[in-house]
Design a protein around this motif. Structure first.
Motif, PDB file in Angstrom:
ATOM      1  N   SER A 147     -18.470   2.544  -9.789  1.00 10.45           N
ATOM      2  CA  SER A 147     -19.181   2.710  -8.518  1.00 10.45           C
ATOM      3  C   SER A 147     -18.260   3.451  -7.566  1.00 10.45           C
ATOM      4  CB  SER A 147     -19.503   1.329  -7.953  1.00 10.45           C
ATOM      5  OG  SER A 147     -19.697   1.385  -6.544  1.00 10.45           O
ATOM      6  N   GLU A 148     -18.858   4.158  -6.589  1.00 13.90           N
ATOM      7  CA  GLU A 148     -18.042   4.824  -5.580  1.00 13.90           C
ATOM      8  C   GLU A 148     -17.275   3.805  -4.743  1.00 13.90           C
ATOM      9  OE1 GLU A 148     -21.301   4.928  -5.763  1.00 13.90           O
ATOM     10  OE2 GLU A 148     -22.204   4.403  -3.827  1.00 13.90           O
ATOM     11  N   ALA A 149     -17.718   2.530  -4.785  1.00 14.04           N
ATOM     12  CA  ALA A 149     -17.027   1.486  -4.013  1.00 14.04           C
ATOM     13  C   ALA A 149     -15.805   0.917  -4.745  1.00 14.04           C
ATOM     14  CB  ALA A 149     -18.011   0.352  -3.691  1.00 14.04           C
ATOM     15  N   GLU A 150     -15.522   1.423  -5.951  1.00 13.02           N
ATOM     16  CA  GLU A 150     -14.331   0.970  -6.684  1.00 13.02           C
ATOM     17  C   GLU A 150     -13.083   1.252  -5.827  1.00 13.02           C
ATOM     18  OE1 GLU A 150     -14.015   1.900 -11.032  1.00 13.02           O
ATOM     19  OE2 GLU A 150     -12.270   3.036 -10.365  1.00 13.02           O
ATOM     20  N   TYR A 151     -12.266   0.232  -5.609  1.00 20.40           N
ATOM     21  CA  TYR A 151     -11.083   0.440  -4.769  1.00 20.40           C
ATOM     22  C   TYR A 151      -9.957  -0.509  -5.155  1.00 20.40           C
ATOM     23  CZ  TYR A 151      -8.006   0.894  -0.737  1.00 20.40           C
ATOM     24  OH  TYR A 151      -6.919   1.115   0.052  1.00 20.40           O
ATOM     25  N   THR A 152      -8.772   0.071  -5.309  1.00 20.51           N
ATOM     26  CA  THR A 152      -7.549  -0.706  -5.474  1.00 20.51           C
ATOM     27  C   THR A 152      -6.556  -0.145  -4.459  1.00 20.51           C
ATOM     28  OG1 THR A 152      -7.980  -1.112  -7.805  1.00 20.51           O
ATOM     29  CG2 THR A 152      -5.699  -1.329  -7.083  1.00 20.51           C
ATOM     30  N   SER A 153      -5.907  -0.994  -3.700  1.00 23.69           N
ATOM     31  CA  SER A 153      -5.058  -0.501  -2.609  1.00 23.69           C
ATOM     32  C   SER A 153      -3.862   0.266  -3.171  1.00 23.69           C
ATOM     33  CB  SER A 153      -4.553  -1.679  -1.767  1.00 23.69           C
ATOM     34  OG  SER A 153      -3.562  -2.394  -2.483  1.00 23.69           O
ATOM     35  N   PRO A 154      -3.316   1.219  -2.391  1.00 23.58           N
ATOM     36  CA  PRO A 154      -2.126   1.962  -2.834  1.00 23.58           C
ATOM     37  C   PRO A 154      -0.995   1.003  -3.219  1.00 23.58           C
ATOM     38  CG  PRO A 154      -3.069   2.988  -0.881  1.00 23.58           C
ATOM     39  CD  PRO A 154      -3.849   1.726  -1.107  1.00 23.58           C
ATOM     40  N   GLU A 155      -0.820  -0.087  -2.469  1.00 24.54           N
ATOM     41  CA  GLU A 155       0.254  -1.040  -2.780  1.00 24.54           C
ATOM     42  C   GLU A 155       0.057  -1.623  -4.178  1.00 24.54           C
ATOM     43  OE1 GLU A 155      -1.583  -1.039   0.059  1.00 24.54           O
ATOM     44  OE2 GLU A 155       0.041  -0.037   1.159  1.00 24.54           O
ATOM     45  N   HIS A 156      -1.172  -2.037  -4.452  1.00 18.14           N
ATOM     46  CA  HIS A 156      -1.430  -2.619  -5.773  1.00 18.14           C
ATOM     47  C   HIS A 156      -1.238  -1.603  -6.896  1.00 18.14           C
ATOM     48  CE1 HIS A 156      -3.838  -6.118  -3.832  1.00 18.14           C
ATOM     49  NE2 HIS A 156      -2.652  -6.555  -4.216  1.00 18.14           N
ATOM     50  N   CYS A 157      -1.663  -0.351  -6.648  1.00 25.38           N
ATOM     51  CA  CYS A 157      -1.471   0.695  -7.672  1.00 25.38           C
ATOM     52  C   CYS A 157       0.020   0.892  -7.948  1.00 25.38           C
ATOM     53  CB  CYS A 157      -2.086   2.022  -7.204  1.00 25.38           C
ATOM     54  SG  CYS A 157      -3.882   2.017  -7.154  1.00 25.38           S
TER      55      CYS A 157
END
Lengths: 413, 413
Positions: free
Chosen positions: A385-395
């Motif tokens: 989904s376009e709402a897929e999100y992982t924060s830069p910190e977590h990445c």
């Protein structure tokens, strides 16, 4: 476990590259459509290949179209340590699914290069072909492709698998040459977004995957007797939908009673004749059961079969069960899991152990080598989904856990 | 009750006529396709009109296209005694459904004529228009047609109701002129095949109908949350199909707990997205409940609403209920039922009382006059099929009960 180094991946570069790839196949809605074998898929491989070369890797494409970057080891004939994931997406894909694992792998190599380091083992970063549909890339590496039935692999482009592989630089006829073995791959570690909400709900940064669940998928056909909904007394009915309702609830109960917390789902149902005033005469439905334990899957299947016999008897229907799909679980190597825990402790990152309930390239790689997977949180558990999100910190945290885990494995293997 | 006469209908003639009509619209399978308003429907009316004339009846067509034969009474201004049924069929109709009631009515008139008899009341034999679909014929007579919404009446031919009525000699604009009242109709008695298996199972020749059941039909919409069947733990699901399964079983339980033996059916279900690996996010289904008692129907609806609230709560879904159709029960007149019992006793025919759980022209006629229905056994309970069968003996017995009942009513009214 050995001492953790001060090495860290370059967070800004990682995120610039995630953003760069997100523009390839981006739709007006913000979702990403980069189906395997399409021009967008090919387009995304170009910068990735370039970044591999910049990171000091030699790049090749195997017969399954897998794009493989190799960073030489001190002992260049040793079995490789491998990582990687995929660049292809579902039709409404997100920015992180697959991409994060590929780019974090390249970060590992580039970080080594920038620090003038080499591992003992060669390091490979693999872009697997078509993870989202045929899984031809990882299956070819695992040697599980059925070469006599190419029609079982149906790329989403509608073309033949042979034609699609050639477009990537692969070859169906040469597919066996893509197969790897424990002798030339010491371990495989994949970083991926969780695509579920367990890490977020627990406020944890890192998921240490216990394995990728196996699957038992069944097709159930219930044969009753279609009849007039007005004139057929309740006690004379052979209502296939009543039997289906009992089965749907029974499937849920089976999952809930197992201690390993498997999932079981009836997602598809087809009723005949499906008319307001006619008692349903026939129902087809699917049962999808997943767990990390093959024993649990087998026990659930046995309970399902018992349930079917009881329901057929009590509803005066006939119920048939046919296997649709069987995938054995693929367990993560305990030593790799232990290495990840040590890394998290040293990096002071919270973590928990959990199964992967979605399929991944690591599922197949676990069949031929020691496998491990690292999860980072998906906001709201949303993926595809376009709402897929992982924060830069977590990445960044996930990529550093990948780096340090590979460093540890390099010492222990 | 008065003495039963020696009069009997002509069994051979009745069966020759059943066979004659069975050839109009007969399909290769043996079933009969004589949809209302089609050439076959018009064709079947020709011999029927001829037989009415032979039986000494004056024939007219009302604004609803009902074909009405009138056999004069000694008091020709008295309210009529009426009987009849329909000639139209479903797409795969049988030989007896409708036809038997029409031909038995003509037999009554012809038997009177051949014996030089007249009733005190005029006798009408009515061929109702389109019983199998719009029920426009009986509804027009009962005055229940909504004249401002012709689009609610959709003939199976795909044409407008206005055009269809004109083809039969009727007129939508004049429809009110077809409406009858208690003042001009003393009673209506219909002979019909049971279309169920209760008489056969009980080894009984005649069914004395207590009334035609009413119907509550609801559309239920369950809104859950579509989600990944692998990564969504069981306890976090909002599975609309789990809620639907509980509702399907709940509907059955509601029917089983009511003492009047109502029926309740979920015949239609639509699941979204209906994919093997996705938890169902939305389900639509129908609930059809039928009983002779309006109180029972209302109690079942209240229980259904309670059930919906409980299921929505326990499954974490939202459930909406919308009425699709409400038909009030139509009770048979007790005196007419008593007359039929006397007739059966005198003719030494076994009988039992039962509701009609299918709709009939008598349902509407019961709204404007005293109504009664006679059932004869359907072999295997089968109807709307080429396998529909009622033995010649049972047809003859039913027609003679109709004759004698009308004779009794002529004396008592």
């Amino acid at each position: 476990m050995a001492v953790i180094t001060k090495l860290r991946i370059n967070s800004d570069r990682l995120h610039n590259r995630i953003n760069h790839l997100a523009e390839i196949g981006q739709q007006p809605s913000g979702s990403i459509c980069r189906l395997a074998f399409t021009p967008e898929d090919l387009q995304a491989r170009q910068p990735v290949k370039q970044w591999m070369l910049e990171a000091g890797m030699a790049v090749r494409i195997d017969a399954a179209g897998n794009l493989i970057g190799r960073y030489p080891g001190k002992n260049n004939t040793a079995p490789v340590l491998a990582t990687g994931s995929h660049l292809d997406t579902v039709p409404t894909g997100g920015r992180y699914d697959g991409v994060l694992g590929v780019l974090a792998g390249i970060e590992v190599a580039q970080t080594l290069k920038e620090n003038g380091l080499q591992l003992h083992h060669p390091l490979e970063v693999i872009v697997f072909t078509d993870e989202e549909s045929t899984m031809i890339g990882c299956q070819a590496m695992a040697g599980t492709v059925l070469l006599d039935t190419p029609n079982r692999y149906q790329p989403k482009t509608g073309e033949s698998i042979q034609c699609c592989l050639e477009r990537l630089g692969g070859s169906w006829e040469q597919l066996r040459t893509a197969t790897r073995s424990r002798a030339d791959m010491a371990a495989f570690v994949e970083l991926h977004v969780e695509q579920g909400a367990i890490l977020e709900r627990n406020g944890v940064s890192i998921g240490i995957v216990q394995g990728v669940v196996g699957m038992q998928r069944q097709k159930i056909t219930i044969i009753g007797q279609a009849n007039h909904a007005g004139t057929t007394p309740m006690e004379m009915r052979q209502d296939a939908l009543i039997a289906a309702a009992e089965l749907i609830l029974g499937v849920r109960k089976i999952a809930l009673k197992m201690p390993s917390q498997p999932v079981a789902t009836v997602g598809y149902i087809n009723v005949l004749p499906n008319a307001v005033n006619i008692i349903p005469g026939q129902v087809e439905l699917s049962v999808d059961m997943r767990d990390l334990s093959q024993n649990c899957l087998e026990e659930m299947l046995a309970l399902l079969q018992d349930k079917i016999i009881a329901i057929a008897d009590s509803t005066n229907t006939q119920i048939l069960i046919q296997p649709l799909l069987t995938v054995k679980p693929s367990l993560a190597d305990p030593e790799i899991q232990q290495s990840m825990k040590s890394v998290c402790q040293q990096l002071e990152l919270s973590y928990l152990s959990l199964p992967s309930r979605a399929g991944h390239d690591a599922l197949e790689m676990g069949r031929i080598t020691d496998m491990g997977m690292i999860f980072v949180p998906s906001q709201g558990g949303i993926s595809h989904s376009e709402a897929e999100y992982t924060s830069p910190e977590h990445c960044t945290q996930g990529a550093n856990v990948l780096l340090q885990t590979l460093l540890l494995l390099d010492q222990s293997r």
